[in-house]
Scaffold this active site. Sequence first.
Site, PDB file in Angstrom:
ATOM      1  N   HIS A   1      -4.775  -2.190  -3.878  1.00 19.58           N
ATOM      2  CA  HIS A   1      -5.840  -1.348  -3.340  1.00 19.58           C
ATOM      3  C   HIS A   1      -6.201  -1.802  -1.923  1.00 19.58           C
ATOM      4  O   HIS A   1      -6.438  -2.988  -1.699  1.00 19.58           O
ATOM      5  CB  HIS A   1      -7.065  -1.454  -4.251  1.00 19.58           C
ATOM      6  CG  HIS A   1      -8.065  -0.363  -4.047  1.00 19.58           C
ATOM      7  ND1 HIS A   1      -8.695  -0.164  -2.852  1.00 19.58           N
ATOM      8  CD2 HIS A   1      -8.537   0.584  -4.893  1.00 19.58           C
ATOM      9  CE1 HIS A   1      -9.521   0.872  -2.969  1.00 19.58           C
ATOM     10  NE2 HIS A   1      -9.432   1.347  -4.204  1.00 19.58           N
TER      11      HIS A   1
ATOM     12  N   GLU B   1      -5.074   2.916 -19.343  1.00 26.42           N
ATOM     13  CA  GLU B   1      -4.250   2.142 -18.404  1.00 26.42           C
ATOM     14  C   GLU B   1      -3.112   1.410 -19.120  1.00 26.42           C
ATOM     15  O   GLU B   1      -2.108   1.047 -18.489  1.00 26.42           O
ATOM     16  CB  GLU B   1      -5.141   1.156 -17.617  1.00 26.42           C
ATOM     17  CG  GLU B   1      -4.421   0.520 -16.445  1.00 26.42           C
ATOM     18  CD  GLU B   1      -5.304  -0.338 -15.547  1.00 26.42           C
ATOM     19  OE1 GLU B   1      -6.542  -0.163 -15.564  1.00 26.42           O
ATOM     20  OE2 GLU B   1      -4.749  -1.188 -14.823  1.00 26.42           O
TER      21      GLU B   1
ATOM     22  N   ARG C   1      -3.455   5.076  -1.522  1.00 30.93           N
ATOM     23  CA  ARG C   1      -3.645   3.626  -1.475  1.00 30.93           C
ATOM     24  C   ARG C   1      -2.404   2.858  -1.052  1.00 30.93           C
ATOM     25  O   ARG C   1      -2.499   1.877  -0.318  1.00 30.93           O
ATOM     26  CB  ARG C   1      -4.071   3.143  -2.863  1.00 30.93           C
ATOM     27  CG  ARG C   1      -5.416   3.684  -3.212  1.00 30.93           C
ATOM     28  CD  ARG C   1      -5.830   3.331  -4.606  1.00 30.93           C
ATOM     29  NE  ARG C   1      -7.167   3.875  -4.805  1.00 30.93           N
ATOM     30  CZ  ARG C   1      -7.835   3.811  -5.932  1.00 30.93           C
ATOM     31  NH1 ARG C   1      -7.294   3.235  -6.988  1.00 30.93           N
ATOM     32  NH2 ARG C   1      -9.041   4.314  -6.025  1.00 30.93           N
TER      33      ARG C   1
ATOM     34  N   LEU D   1      -9.879   7.068 -14.406  1.00 27.93           N
ATOM     35  CA  LEU D   1     -10.955   7.468 -15.319  1.00 27.93           C
ATOM     36  C   LEU D   1     -10.605   8.813 -15.938  1.00 27.93           C
ATOM     37  O   LEU D   1     -10.812   9.054 -17.127  1.00 27.93           O
ATOM     38  CB  LEU D   1     -12.288   7.547 -14.566  1.00 27.93           C
ATOM     39  CG  LEU D   1     -12.730   6.255 -13.853  1.00 27.93           C
ATOM     40  CD1 LEU D   1     -14.124   6.434 -13.253  1.00 27.93           C
ATOM     41  CD2 LEU D   1     -12.738   5.072 -14.808  1.00 27.93           C
TER      42      LEU D   1
ATOM     43  N   LEU E   1     -13.025   3.281 -21.491  1.00 22.42           N
ATOM     44  CA  LEU E   1     -13.131   4.736 -21.499  1.00 22.42           C
ATOM     45  C   LEU E   1     -12.092   5.353 -22.419  1.00 22.42           C
ATOM     46  O   LEU E   1     -12.382   6.319 -23.135  1.00 22.42           O
ATOM     47  CB  LEU E   1     -13.001   5.270 -20.085  1.00 22.42           C
ATOM     48  CG  LEU E   1     -14.262   5.021 -19.262  1.00 22.42           C
ATOM     49  CD1 LEU E   1     -14.061   5.420 -17.820  1.00 22.42           C
ATOM     50  CD2 LEU E   1     -15.457   5.771 -19.857  1.00 22.42           C
ATOM     51  N   ALA E   2     -10.882   4.813 -22.430  1.00 21.46           N
ATOM     52  CA  ALA E   2      -9.845   5.396 -23.283  1.00 21.46           C
ATOM     53  C   ALA E   2     -10.157   5.130 -24.759  1.00 21.46           C
ATOM     54  O   ALA E   2     -10.255   6.063 -25.571  1.00 21.46           O
ATOM     55  CB  ALA E   2      -8.478   4.837 -22.905  1.00 21.46           C
ATOM     56  N   GLY E   3     -10.327   3.854 -25.113  1.00 22.13           N
ATOM     57  CA  GLY E   3     -10.524   3.503 -26.525  1.00 22.13           C
ATOM     58  C   GLY E   3     -11.856   3.986 -27.075  1.00 22.13           C
ATOM     59  O   GLY E   3     -11.940   4.457 -28.215  1.00 22.13           O
TER      60      GLY E   3
ATOM     61  N   ARG F   1      -0.905   5.455  -8.245  1.00 25.20           N
ATOM     62  CA  ARG F   1      -1.991   6.266  -8.790  1.00 25.20           C
ATOM     63  C   ARG F   1      -2.937   6.669  -7.674  1.00 25.20           C
ATOM     64  O   ARG F   1      -3.341   5.836  -6.865  1.00 25.20           O
ATOM     65  CB  ARG F   1      -2.764   5.468  -9.838  1.00 25.20           C
ATOM     66  CG  ARG F   1      -3.984   6.194 -10.348  1.00 25.20           C
ATOM     67  CD  ARG F   1      -4.671   5.412 -11.436  1.00 25.20           C
ATOM     68  NE  ARG F   1      -5.357   4.230 -10.974  1.00 25.20           N
ATOM     69  CZ  ARG F   1      -6.556   4.201 -10.401  1.00 25.20           C
ATOM     70  NH1 ARG F   1      -7.224   5.319 -10.176  1.00 25.20           N
ATOM     71  NH2 ARG F   1      -7.115   3.055 -10.041  1.00 25.20           N
TER      72      ARG F   1
ATOM     73  N   SER G   1     -15.129   0.268  -3.105  1.00 23.73           N
ATOM     74  CA  SER G   1     -14.570   1.539  -3.556  1.00 23.73           C
ATOM     75  C   SER G   1     -13.895   2.358  -2.452  1.00 23.73           C
ATOM     76  O   SER G   1     -14.347   2.399  -1.308  1.00 23.73           O
ATOM     77  CB  SER G   1     -15.699   2.381  -4.141  1.00 23.73           C
ATOM     78  OG  SER G   1     -15.264   3.702  -4.298  1.00 23.73           O
TER      79      SER G   1
END
Length: 644
Positions: free
Chosen positions: A274, A433, A338, A449, A51-53, A443, A292
């Site tokens: 998590h 990340e 978390r 995201l 998602l970042a790149g 986080r 999730s």
Amino acid sequence: MDLYTEGDPIADTKAPDGPIETRWERRRFEAKLVNPANRRKLTVIVVGTGLAGGSAAATLAEQGYHVKSYCYQDSPRRAHSIAAQGGINAAKNYRNDGDSVHRLFYDTVKGGDFRSRESNVHRLAEVSVNIIDQCVAQGVPFAREYGGLLDTRSFGGAQVQRTFYARGQTGQQLLLGAYQALERQIGLGNVEMNARHEMLELVVVDGRARGIVVRDLVTGEITTEMADAVVLASGGYGNVFYLSTNAKGCNVTASWRAHRKGAHFANPCYTQIHPTCIPVSGDHQSKLTLMSESLRNDGRVWVPKAKGDDRPAKDIPEDERDYYLERIYPSFGNLVPRDIASRAAKNVCDEGRGVGPSGLGVYLDFADAINRLGRKAIEAKYGNLFEMYERITGEDPYEVPMRIYPAVHYTMGGLWVDYDLQSSIPGLFVIGEANFSDHGANRLGASALMQGLADGYFVLPNTLPNYLANAGSFEQVDASHPEVVAARAAVEERIQKLLSINGDRTVDSFHRELGQIMWEHCGMERSEAGLRKAIDEIRALREQFWQRVRVPGDGEGLNQSLEKAGRVADFFELAELMCIDALHREESCGGHFRAEHQTPDGEAQRDDDRFAYVAAWEYTGDQPVLHKEDLQFEYVHPTQRSYK
Ligand SMILES: Cc1cc2nc3c(=O)[nH]c(=O)nc-3n(C[C@H](O)[C@H](O)[C@H](O)COP(=O)(O)OP(=O)(O)OC[C@H]3O[C@@H](n4cnc5c(N)ncnc54)[C@H](O)[C@@H]3O)c2cc1C
């Protein structure tokens, strides 16, 4: 401490001051622009297509820059972001339940246990609303309510419903959106896509990042790639623990190679464990599966009140169950962050009240929700997650409660970046990340995201051009430049070394053992004695690795053992730094829980007087050097974090 030395403090010189709501606006306005006609003459390398790149490469190309994009998968859309399940936060306040940019900012600073920068987090909250608009415009099929508005659900650490989602496949849908934007630019010739290429070294010329050395994973060919700036969007390093929820390929090599070339590594010990993963079932496993966090909207977490109660869940009457999160944290209940939920699960299991064959598990029970809302409603929200759970465990979660246990999931640490997302090497930017920037010591769910897309679509496309515009002329650098020749030779030599050891142990056996050391001593709970032991064990194991590892095959073509060997070699070095960082931080905060520093009721005990700083580590080849960046809190004043 004998393991590191302390260097000069550092500061983020790019963050503007003034009222926090105006800082990003001002920084954007003050940023110098590059004339559109000059943009196509400038080349930017982007390592990573998650998602970042993916979003960064597409946006920079859309602006007119020439982009070279790299990933090790066979397609950019297989980046690990595709696995993200639960959702993405944004302060849209569609629910009219009291949300705002300021509340998202507040929750995130508090959720990170006051170890992140206020300016960065505020910008993240501001930009969150643009992300949703951008993705909807791309056609991302977010879940909608009956009236047509986008639907939201709750995630941990918040009392508003601000998490947008696409069933349990949010990452996949968002990545398809970014991927289509990227493909459009590939089609137009503005992005040169290089899948199945792994970056193995950074090239620094005259103190500026100017390129990378990559290996074609199919042919084995090693090439040097030049550019005017380099962006790392290479993801997190949770796989240093061997078992994690990350995709098997996730690794630290791109970041670590940059670290060795001068980029500071910040807060490496901040790891997110998590709380809702499928428990480990035996020695054969090479990966763990996340369930999730969105499931905690409707699932209730419990264990039997009595130790060693091994009756099936259905035979344990209501008054013999301990819904411990609801009991200890009545205001947030099952939706505590978390770090808190993970530690609470560990505590009840340590007391002997864990469930399942290993005793390392707690129940996540949907019976109440199914009775209240009906099976169909639960199926619509979480159907694919329930199916995945059943396929892995053979148990039907509509009938019996899920069993879950904490597992390594995300790394808040990463390469140090300033407000512009530039590392300590000019011209090297780090996003997603892979950087350390916005989450502090913990986080909140659905924030990765948000951060990856904020960085890629909105922040970097404003800050990187400012660097290019101010950088002056770029000397022509090609493959014959001495720095490039040296970087390439270093890669070739390392590959030859790994292939020539020809020992008697597999790469995986070393990785597994390293992971066990890390989980035992640098996992959910850390102590001085344990961390010191871990450092000795890591050093000894690393020495053995370089004498006994066996990498079959050669470097002339596809060789997955060779790929893994290089990544594990870097994990060894990172693991040691993680333990040193954890040892030096003599406080507990977020995901970093030191047994010696806890409140009387077992909560993390921060020490703001001594540790309200970012620990940025410099690589020297010998003892690492610690540079402290002090954190200032003007808007959200540090308090003992409470979700009770
Ligand atoms: C199972 C799971 C579920 C999750 N669910 C959520 C969620 O619901 N909400 C949320 O906010 N977050 C979630 N997360 C976290 C989130 O998915 C990640 O933090 C995020 O997707 C990371 O994105 P990224 O772009 O930074 O990196 P990634 O998506 O990991 O992409 C890394 C890219 O870098 C490339 N790369 C890496 N090293 C090299 C190299 N040396 N050479 C070339 N290329 C390289 C890879 O090929 C890849 O393209 C989840 C994580 C997991 C594990």
